[in-house]
Design an enzyme around this catalytic site. Structure first.
Site, PDB file in Angstrom:
ATOM      1  N   ASP A  96       7.491  28.081 -20.252  1.00  0.00           N
ATOM      2  CA  ASP A  96       7.031  29.121 -21.153  1.00  0.00           C
ATOM      3  C   ASP A  96       8.155  29.445 -22.134  1.00  0.00           C
ATOM      4  OD1 ASP A  96       5.541  31.299 -22.126  1.00  0.00           O
ATOM      5  OD2 ASP A  96       4.757  31.693 -20.113  1.00  0.00           O
ATOM      6  N   ASP A 196       4.744  31.123 -26.347  1.00  0.00           N
ATOM      7  CA  ASP A 196       4.276  32.507 -26.272  1.00  0.00           C
ATOM      8  C   ASP A 196       4.014  33.074 -27.674  1.00  0.00           C
ATOM      9  OD1 ASP A 196       4.036  34.873 -24.426  1.00  0.00           O
ATOM     10  OD2 ASP A 196       5.607  35.675 -25.714  1.00  0.00           O
ATOM     11  N   GLU A 249       0.039  30.046 -27.468  1.00  0.00           N
ATOM     12  CA  GLU A 249      -0.738  31.261 -27.198  1.00  0.00           C
ATOM     13  C   GLU A 249      -1.005  31.912 -28.544  1.00  0.00           C
ATOM     14  OE1 GLU A 249      -0.623  35.442 -24.729  1.00  0.00           O
ATOM     15  OE2 GLU A 249       1.108  34.786 -25.850  1.00  0.00           O
ATOM     16  N   HIS A 323      -1.825  35.541 -16.263  1.00  0.00           N
ATOM     17  CA  HIS A 323      -1.017  36.688 -15.831  1.00  0.00           C
ATOM     18  C   HIS A 323      -1.213  37.932 -16.687  1.00  0.00           C
ATOM     19  CE1 HIS A 323       0.928  34.888 -19.170  1.00  0.00           C
ATOM     20  NE2 HIS A 323       1.682  35.955 -19.299  1.00  0.00           N
ATOM     21  N   ASP A 324      -1.994  37.833 -17.761  1.00  0.00           N
ATOM     22  CA  ASP A 324      -2.229  39.001 -18.623  1.00  0.00           C
ATOM     23  C   ASP A 324      -3.630  39.579 -18.458  1.00  0.00           C
ATOM     24  OD1 ASP A 324       0.277  38.878 -19.864  1.00  0.00           O
ATOM     25  OD2 ASP A 324      -0.440  37.485 -21.407  1.00  0.00           O
TER      26      ASP A 324
HETATM   27  C1  GLC Z   1       2.335  37.045 -24.153  1.00  0.00           C
HETATM   28  C2  GLC Z   1       2.579  36.981 -22.667  1.00  0.00           C
HETATM   29  C3  GLC Z   1       2.681  38.378 -22.145  1.00  0.00           C
HETATM   30  C4  GLC Z   1       3.853  39.045 -22.835  1.00  0.00           C
HETATM   31  C5  GLC Z   1       3.733  38.974 -24.351  1.00  0.00           C
HETATM   32  C6  GLC Z   1       5.019  39.308 -25.021  1.00  0.00           C
HETATM   33  O1  GLC Z   1       1.140  37.632 -24.471  1.00  0.00           O
HETATM   34  O2  GLC Z   1       1.582  36.231 -22.051  1.00  0.00           O
HETATM   35  O3  GLC Z   1       2.797  38.436 -20.761  1.00  0.00           O
HETATM   36  O4  GLC Z   1       3.927  40.385 -22.456  1.00  0.00           O
HETATM   37  O5  GLC Z   1       3.405  37.676 -24.773  1.00  0.00           O
HETATM   38  O6  GLC Z   1       5.956  38.300 -24.791  1.00  0.00           O
END
Ligand code: GLC
Length: 553
Positions: A96, A196, A249, A323-324
């Site tokens: 990640d 990310d 993402e 995880h979110d």
């Molecule tokens: C992404 C991650 C999340 C994090 C955010 C800021 O959305 O998946 O867990 O809090 O980025 O890095």
């Protein structure tokens, strides 16, 4: 990447997978100890959430040192051992990369604070305007997106927590530094990268005030320059690696941009994570609300994204959980009588679509949201901020708690349930986040007499053997049916078709079979009920949460 369509990726949240040293926090040696379990699933790669040095204000998404493993999780030697052991079972590693921002504990930020000009230019530092903040942008975790930069007159931008300072990608030196990070991990045998929130790296040149929250996002999301940066990233790092698998993402993105991000000829990424389908239980677009999910909207979104990405040559990551997100099974399925059937149905709906499926640890045993009773049970900064904001808006503590409980990210971050013991066999010591349903849902029981794990194994196997699944185009049908989500997979050079039917509800349901499929002989590829081959009639009846994948000619 060749054969992308045949791959399945498993996601591990290291903090919650398995604790090998009894401190209540999962670690890399813990993952190594569970390799036999991972092997059973036959996945191709594992995406690990960040385990780099971090103060953990956002559970590792606030990186203080990109080049080292946080001692909480282990050492570089542990990491190298993990890569090696996974390689032995033909499983790749996906790391990640949190490159939009770094922790305020990072040396770059510290040097900037100390006045080093080179590093000041790594961040968005701006003067306040007439005693006010540089602009009116809001942090995604609540509150303003600006905080005071030490004792200077400047403020720094943070789209997330104040301890996550946004890096200024417009500065070529910043990009070089970040590409170096990616290459460092490539040199350790890593071929997979998840980037990310990568589509917010191209903030508008002028950080002007926004007029409303929707317009605000446009000022920093999916700007054309992001494509340029991704092409650069590709060329400077993984671009020539035939084994590379990358995923971005993409926060609040569009189909047109997602095609460009993931189309092979654009040389950006292999695929995208997008989230529109996980907002169908938001009231008026607001996450911190609690309403039943809108099934018709869900179908519409899957249809639009799947068909258009296909037509445009883009590639989707397919997923329900990460995880979110709170557990999909709690949101879209049944946590009681039909827990197994609905878990299998949901898995079928995504796994057989066009794209690359991701399985979030615990999904394969049907984990559900923990039954917490107070805000003290939650750890996540976002949940805590949301609770405060909701009560400030006038909701009672109980109402606010109900909403947080249904949406908190901690839901899925709960330790993996290995067995029915007090700490779910995750640790000998009190875990950082408590499990609640391990008596009913755990790996030991699931492997002994459950059916979900077995069903996931079948889904993964099918993707590797059926060209219709790995390479086929997609077209939805029964679009107006209020209970069934159905689609066809087809190849241009074959008459064979795969038809997938899924019933999203606990009521049996009958639907008309489209005329073109009637009277066709079918072969059952997979079903979560007993099913036998036969001939399609003019109607089909699906049992509660039934999933049915058949091949016709
Ligand atoms: C992404 C991650 C999340 C994090 C955010 C800021 O959305 O998946 O867990 O809090 O980025 O890095």
């Amino acid at each position: 990447m060749t054969d992308l369509g045949k791959k399945v990726i498993y996601q591990i949240y290291p903090k919650s997978f398995y604790d090998s040293n009894g401190d209540g926090i999962g670690d890399l040696q813990g993952i190594i100890q569970k390799i036999d379990y991972i092997k059973k699933l036959n996945v191709d790669m594992i995406w690990f959430n960040p385990f780099f040095v971090s103060p953990q204000n956002d559970n590792g998404y606030d990186i203080a040192d990109y080049y080292n493993i946080d001692p909480r999780f282990g050492t570089m030697a542990d990491f190298e051992e993990l890569v090696k052991k996974l390689k032995e079972i033909h499983v790749g590693v996906m790391l990640d990369m949190v490159l939009n921002h770094c922790s305020t504990e990072n040396i770059w930020f510290k040097k900037a604070l100390a006045g080093d000009e080179k590093y000041r230019k790594f961040f968005y530092l701006r003067q306040g305007k007439e005693g006010k903040l540089p602009n009116n942008w809001q942090s995604k975790f609540g509150g303003p997106a600006w905080s005071k930069f030490g004792d200077t007159d400047d403020y720094y931008l943070h789209l997330y927590d104040p301890t996550q300072a946004d890096l200024d990608w417009h500065n070529p030196e910043v990009r070089q530094e970040l590409f170096k990070v990616v290459n460092f991990w490539r040199s350790k045998g890593v071929h997979g990268f998840r980037f990310d929130v990568i589509n917010v790296t191209g903030k508008a040149e002028k950080l002007v005030d926004s007029t409303d929250p929707v317009e605000e996002k446009k000022l920093y999301t999916d700007t054309p320059v992001v494509h340029k940066y991704l092409k650069e990233l590709n060329t400077a790092t993984f671009g020539k690696d035939p084994e590379s698998i990358t995923v971005g993402e993409m926060s609040s993105t569009t189909i047109a941009n997602s095609i460009e991000y993931s189309k092979p000829s654009e040389h950006e990424l292999s695929m995208v994570f997008t989230f529109h389908h996980l907002k169908v239980d938001y009231q008026d677009g607001e996450k911190w609300s609690k309403i039943p999910f809108d099934f018709m909207k869900l179908k519409e979104l899957f249809t639009e994204w799947q068909e258009k990405m296909d037509q445009g040559g883009g590639w989707n990551a397919l997923f329900w959980n990460n995880h979110d997100q709170p557990w999909a099974l709690t949101r879209f399925g049944d946590t009681g009588k039909y827990r197994e059937k609905s878990a299998e149905m949901l898995a079928t709906a995504t796994h057989l679509m066009r794209g690359t499926p991701y399985i979030y640890m615990g999904e394969e045993i049907g984990m559900i949201d923990p039954d917490y009773s107070s805000m003290d049970d939650y750890v996540d900064i976002e949940a805590k901020n949301a609770f405060k904001a909701l009560t400030k808006k006038g909701l009672s503590d109980q109402e606010a708690f109900g909403i947080v409980k249904s949406k908190a990210r901690d839901n899925s971050r709960v330790p993996m349930h290995w067995n029915n013991e007090k700490y779910a066999g995750f640790s000998e010591y009190k875990p950082w986040l408590m499990p609640t349903d391990q008596a009913r849902i755990n790996v030991q029981d699931e492997l002994a007499h459950g059916e979900i794990f077995d069903y996931y194994q079948k889904l993964i196997k099918l993707r590797k053997s059926e060209k219709l699944i790995s390479d086929g185009h997609i077209k939805m049908f029964l679009k107006d049916d209020p209970q069934i989500f159905a689609y066809e997979r087809y190849l241009e050079d074959s008459d064979e078709k795969l038809l997938v039917f899924t019933n999203f509800y606990s009521k049996e349901h009958t639907a008309k079979v489209p005329e073109k499929y009637q009277d066709k002989d079918f072969q059952v590829l997979l079903s979560n009920y007993d099913a036998v081959n036969g001939k399609l009639a003019d109607e089909i009846t699906l049992a509660p949460y039934e999933a049915w994948a058949i091949k016709i000619k």
